[in-house]
Write a protein that holds these residues in place. Structure first.
Motif, PDB file in Angstrom:
ATOM      1  N   PRO A  88      38.694  22.807  42.440  1.00 52.98           N
ATOM      2  CA  PRO A  88      38.755  22.699  40.971  1.00 52.98           C
ATOM      3  C   PRO A  88      39.998  23.387  40.425  1.00 52.98           C
ATOM      4  O   PRO A  88      40.497  24.372  40.982  1.00 52.98           O
ATOM      5  N   VAL A  89      40.494  22.857  39.355  1.00 55.42           N
ATOM      6  CA  VAL A  89      41.700  23.400  38.724  1.00 55.42           C
ATOM      7  C   VAL A  89      41.328  24.676  37.974  1.00 55.42           C
ATOM      8  O   VAL A  89      40.396  24.686  37.152  1.00 55.42           O
ATOM      9  N   LEU A  90      42.021  25.764  38.284  1.00 59.46           N
ATOM     10  CA  LEU A  90      41.757  27.039  37.630  1.00 59.46           C
ATOM     11  C   LEU A  90      42.482  27.093  36.295  1.00 59.46           C
ATOM     12  O   LEU A  90      43.623  26.646  36.172  1.00 59.46           O
ATOM     13  N   LYS A  91      41.791  27.616  35.316  1.00 59.40           N
ATOM     14  CA  LYS A  91      42.392  27.765  33.998  1.00 59.40           C
ATOM     15  C   LYS A  91      42.787  29.220  33.778  1.00 59.40           C
ATOM     16  O   LYS A  91      42.043  30.128  34.126  1.00 59.40           O
ATOM     17  N   ALA A  92      43.935  29.386  33.217  1.00 60.69           N
ATOM     18  CA  ALA A  92      44.419  30.749  32.964  1.00 60.69           C
ATOM     19  C   ALA A  92      43.596  31.389  31.858  1.00 60.69           C
ATOM     20  O   ALA A  92      43.141  30.705  30.931  1.00 60.69           O
ATOM     21  N   PRO A  93      43.348  32.702  31.954  1.00 59.00           N
ATOM     22  CA  PRO A  93      42.610  33.374  30.878  1.00 59.00           C
ATOM     23  C   PRO A  93      43.413  33.354  29.592  1.00 59.00           C
ATOM     24  O   PRO A  93      44.642  33.184  29.602  1.00 59.00           O
TER      25      PRO A  93
END
Length: 357
Positions: free
Chosen positions: A135-140
């Motif tokens: 899954p594509v990680l989203k930046a905080p």
């Protein structure tokens, strides 16, 4: 006897015997001779034709005129050229063999690299397949930090400290335990005095650091929950230190409880709101910057001036300059030989004192 003693007769007798033996041999050879097969006869005919042909060529060459000296010289020159060409061809053949060996080596290396390339391509394909399933990680969300408007801390300010460590803020009040130490010290300082040095104005008083440290070893400073207050003495020091060490695991206020009214941080902030000289200086461990930001916003709402600095310590210490103690260990004497002068380092900017922002 006449025939035996006659040489001629002896020769004739030998010839007769030899002839008789040869005749017997021929007869025996002919008797043992096997008849030729049709294939052998045909092969013999072909051999005979070739012999006749070669004989005709030889007879023709024998009938030709002998070569002239010029023709002999020319033929010798042609033979010399052929021998030279043969030597060159042998060298070329040797080079060709070396080239074949080199070609085999390069071909082997190419095959090995080809196999390695295939293996790498297979690994890349596996990684791409895993990447497709990851899954594509989203930046905080970004953390907003305002640019400080630095200004010096007023000289008459009462500075309190906030240690931001492990996502907790430990509020440290150095003034209350220092006042308690001074009050307790005044009660017993006559018992601890070891030397009085006369001088103009106020005499210089020197106290026994061992007795002071022993008295305050179990003294109750009425500290905040989760903090330990100690009086630190050192045989090589002339002054004592007051150390305040928070419990990093259970003390202080976690980041999620900073806004709660009953938390240590909120109670401290409320108590400082009535003190117009109060200033809070945050000391931030790199792992707790978010805790500082949240606590700082709460202090800004309460209109309490604050500043901050990056810090890696786990306790707060302050010197007690009004109480001089007797040094028990003298420092070592300076070296007799002058030390090697250090290499001059580039000029550094002056240190920056704590600021409000």
């Amino acid at each position: 006897m006449d025939a035996l003693t006659n040489v001629v007769a002896m020769l004739i007798l030998v010839l007769v015997l030899v002839q008789a033996d040869v005749t017997q041999k021929v007869v025996k050879f002919l008797e043992n001779l096997q008849p030729a097969t049709p294939e052998e006869v045909e092969q013999s005919k072909k051999l005979l034709k070739e012999i006749v042909k070669k004989k005709g060529l030889i007879d023709g060459k024998l009938q030709q005129d002998a070569p002239t000296p010029e023709q002999v010289t020319a033929e010798q020159l042609r033979i010399a050229l052929l021998e030279k060409d043969l030597e060159t061809n042998n060298q070329l053949l040797a080079d060709l063999n070396e080239l074949k060996v080199l070609e085999a080596k390069l071909r082997k290396e190419r095959n090995a690299e080809s196999q390695a390339t295939v293996h790498i391509q297979e690994e890349i394909a596996k990684l791409e397949a895993q990447l497709d399933q990851t899954p594509v990680l989203k930046a905080p969300p970004p953390t907003e930090v305002t640019i400080p408007n630095s200004r010096p801390i007023p000289s008459k300010s009462v500075v309190y400290h906030g240690l931001a460590i492990k996502d907790r803020i430990h509020m440290i009040d150095p003034h209350t335990p220092l006042a308690m130490f001074e009050a307790e010290f005044k009660k017993h300082k006559r018992n601890w005095l070891v030397e009085r040095i006369k001088r103009q104005g106020t005499d210089r008083l020197i106290y026994d650091q061992t007795k002071i440290a022993a008295h305050f070893k179990n003294f109750d400073f009425k500290r905040f929950p989760g903090q330990r207050v100690e009086v630190i003495a050192n045989p090589a020091w002339n002054f004592l230190q007051l150390a305040i060490t928070p419990d990093l695991g259970k003390g202080g206020t976690p980041i999620d409880e900073l806004e709660l009214k009953g938390s240590e941080f909120s109670q401290t902030a409320v108590s400082l709101m009535g003190n117009i000289r109060a200033v809070v200086l945050f000391h931030i461990n790199p792992d707790s910057f978010n805790a500082y930001l949240k606590g700082r916003r709460l202090l800004d709402k309460a209109r309490i001036p604050a500043g901050w600095e990056v810090w890696g310590g786990t306790s707060w210490r302050l010197s007690i300059p009004d109480v001089e103690v007797k040094r028990l260990v003298e420092p070592p004497p300076p070296p007799t030989t002058p030390p090697t002068p250090p290499v001059p380092s580039p000029k550094r900017p002056p240190p920056i004192s704590p600021q409000l922002d």
